[in-house]
Write a protein that holds these residues in place. Structure first.
Motif, mmCIF file in Angstrom:
data_model
loop_
_atom_site.group_PDB
_atom_site.id
_atom_site.type_symbol
_atom_site.label_atom_id
_atom_site.label_comp_id
_atom_site.label_asym_id
_atom_site.label_seq_id
_atom_site.Cartn_x
_atom_site.Cartn_y
_atom_site.Cartn_z
ATOM 1 N N GLU A 396 0.837 -1.195 0.000
ATOM 2 C CA GLU A 396 0.000 0.000 0.000
ATOM 3 C C GLU A 396 0.876 1.251 0.000
ATOM 4 O O GLU A 396 1.886 1.319 0.698
ATOM 5 C CB GLU A 396 -0.913 -0.003 1.225
ATOM 6 C CG GLU A 396 -1.883 1.155 1.261
ATOM 7 C CD GLU A 396 -2.840 1.088 2.442
ATOM 8 O OE1 GLU A 396 -3.667 2.005 2.577
ATOM 9 O OE2 GLU A 396 -2.728 0.124 3.227
ATOM 10 N N TYR A 420 -2.625 -4.135 -4.175
ATOM 11 C CA TYR A 420 -2.075 -3.007 -4.929
ATOM 12 C C TYR A 420 -1.106 -3.537 -5.976
ATOM 13 O O TYR A 420 -0.423 -4.552 -5.761
ATOM 14 C CB TYR A 420 -1.358 -2.025 -3.993
ATOM 15 C CG TYR A 420 -2.281 -1.370 -2.995
ATOM 16 C CD1 TYR A 420 -2.885 -0.153 -3.269
ATOM 17 C CD2 TYR A 420 -2.580 -1.998 -1.780
ATOM 18 C CE1 TYR A 420 -3.750 0.437 -2.365
ATOM 19 C CE2 TYR A 420 -3.448 -1.421 -0.875
ATOM 20 C CZ TYR A 420 -4.034 -0.201 -1.170
ATOM 21 O OH TYR A 420 -4.904 0.378 -0.270
ATOM 22 N N ASP A 458 -10.237 6.537 -4.863
ATOM 23 C CA ASP A 458 -8.899 5.990 -5.098
ATOM 24 C C ASP A 458 -8.676 5.650 -6.565
ATOM 25 O O ASP A 458 -9.574 5.132 -7.239
ATOM 26 C CB ASP A 458 -8.686 4.717 -4.276
ATOM 27 C CG ASP A 458 -8.769 4.966 -2.777
ATOM 28 O OD1 ASP A 458 -9.631 5.747 -2.366
ATOM 29 O OD2 ASP A 458 -7.991 4.354 -2.031
#
Length: 526
Positions: A396, A420, A458
């Motif tokens: 992250e 991610y 995001d």
């Protein structure tokens, strides 16, 4: 709760959620605490029984039938016992029968041979010596209790209740507990299934894929030893109560089967009703019997599905003749889409065909219309695998959020487990970069059809198991929630399962809806 209250409310306790299972656990807990049957002051105490067991072990050691075992005693007893009982390590009241390499045909007892509900060896495999598994080593006799120390939470425990022909040999996955001094095998069996011993094992087992407790820890576990006569009374009472639990469970299962049939009939009547009065009658029957029909997860799940189905059939709320018809809304969407094509914001695609009457899975109100999903959207696509693109997963803060099917729930995102990938993934796969308001649908595997709105800011992308659906102008929140409702209906999910493909690489080719090559196949009422 006193024992008297327990017995007085036995049937009522069984009707609670997961009630019968809780009853079974409570029965065993009371049994091994000395609270299930009364103590008899005339019974020979456990201390005398222990003296006889020690004398018996000394004779066996002298005769070289068993070896001296070092058992690490545990000092902390879980609870207080009656005065005539005693806490002892399990290993101090039993023996084993040694091991051997099979030299002739034998009855092989492995974990799969155990009927863990009845506590017996159901189907030992008659095996030739040359085919013997390397784990086939431990000898057993009539009255031996065997306990699987691998994945012990499965409670693969059994009493050897008959002689096997040919000779029985058990897997080394079992701990062998053959009682000494006349200790009841069945009492040992019930103790090994009791919450107190299950909790002990859970605190000692090691491993992830195949957690296990080793023999040393197992045989060091504390065992509540009652007088012999009380053991027999306990076993008789537990057997009686467990049989009653079986009856209660069978009764509940029969009641549930009837409840499910009634629920199915009631919901089917609701979904197939053609006139308002008929619909109202079916709904009133459900309301009248609501508590009876909907006290179990299975019927509640079906009710949820029926509510969603009724919503998209136009039966959940009344229509208002003053509402602008859906055909006008569809024309505005088409006009907006044409503008986006002219401005180069989206690509022009082949105009989808109209939805024929044969394709319509149900009739909708007159001010509704059927439309292809392609008519309502700017883009429908799917993601890709980082591995295929040579992109690595990262921690992250070192890349972009990567949404997989695990993150797409029904009606909402599941972001407790985030992944991610390197930011370069967005450069390689720009078509599947997410925008707030995008609808995400799982298109592969058991979770196919599960749909949610991407409602966070995001920067993110998706993998090959997730489909991105971007409506023209993204629509209002109510607009998106309506389509979430439709995507989660039995009609839509059934369609998805019918059209799914096994290989994500071939999705572009044809059969899965909501992806480039086949999006025109999908239709929606609105």
């Amino acid at each position: 709760m006193t024992v008297e209250t327990f017995f007085a409310n036995f049937g009522h306790l069984a009707d609670a959620p997961n009630g019968v299972q809780k009853l079974r656990e409570l029965i065993l807990q009371l049994a091994v605490q000395g609270k299930l049957v009364p103590q008899d002051p005339e019974d020979e105490p456990a201390s005398v029984l222990l003296e006889r067991i020690e004398a018996e072990k000394k004779k066996l050691i002298a005769a070289k039938e068993i070896r001296t075992k070092k058992i690490v005693a545990i000092n902390d007893s879980p609870f207080e016992l009656p005065e005539s009982w005693a806490w002892v390590p399990i290993g101090s009241i039993c023996r084993d029968w040694g091991q051997k390499v099979p030299d002739q045909q034998f009855s092989y007892i492995d974990v799969s041979a155990i009927d863990n509900e009845k506590g017996v060896v159901a189907e030992p495999a008659v095996t030739e010596a040359v085919d013997a598994p390397s784990r086939a080593r431990k000898l057993v006799q009539l009255g031996t209790v065997i306990y699987s120390t691998v994945r012990p939470y499965l409670l693969n425990i059994a009493v050897i209740d008959k002689e096997f022909e040919p000779e029985a040999i058990a897997s080394t996955a079992f701990a062998i507990v053959h009682p000494l001094g006349g200790v009841s095998s069945q009492y040992i069996f019930w103790f090994l299934r009791s919450p107190v011993f299950v909790g002990y094992v859970e605190s000692k087992m090691l491993g992830v894929a195949y957690p296990a407790i080793n023999d040393s820890q197992f045989f060091s576990g504390l065992f509540p030893l009652p007088p012999l006569k009380e053991q027999k009374r306990i076993v008789a009472k537990v057997d009686q109560l467990m049989a009653l639990c079986d009856e209660l469970e069978a009764r509940q299962q029969k009641q549930q089967q009837v409840r499910v049939r009634l629920n199915n009939a009631a919901l089917d009547g609701l979904l197939t009703a053609r006139e308002p009065d008929e619909f109202a009658d079916h709904w009133q029957r459900i309301c009248t019997n609501f508590d009876l029909l909907y006290d179990h997860p299975e019927t509640i799940t079906k009710l949820r599905a029926a509510i969603l189905q009724l919503a998209v059939q136009g039966k959940l709320v009344p229509q208002d003749p003053n509402d602008e018809p859906a055909s006008v809304l569809l024309e505005r969407i088409r006009a907006e889409k044409e503008r986006l094509v002219k401005e180069g914001v989206i690509k022009a695609l082949k105009k989808p065909s109209s939805v024929s009457a044969e394709e319509m899975p149900f009739k909708v109100p007159t001010n509704w219309t059927w439309a292809r999903l392609a008519e309502l959207t700017e883009v429908i696509t799917k993601g890709s695998s980082p591995k295929w693109q040579g992109v690595q997963y990262v921690d992250e803060g070192k890349g972009i959020l990567f949404i997989t099917s695990e993150n797409v729930g029904s009606f909402g995102l599941r972001l407790d487990k985030r992944k991610y990938v390197e930011s370069s993934f967005n450069e390689i796969e720009p078509r599947s970069i997410l925008k707030k308001g995008d609808v995400l649908m799982n298109i592969v595997g058991a979770s196919i059809g599960r749909t949610a709105v991407y409602d966070i800011d995001d920067v993110a992308n998706i993998n090959q198991a997730v489909c991105l659906i971007r409506f023209v102008g993204q629509g209002s929140l109510n607009f998106l929630r309506y389509f979430l409702t439709f995507f989660n209906t039995p009609t839509c999910i059934s369609y998805m399962f019918d059209k799914q493909v096994d290989n994500p690489e071939s999705v572009r080719g044809s059969f899965t809806p909501l992806v480039i090559a086949s999006r025109n196949d999908f239709r929606e009422p609105f």
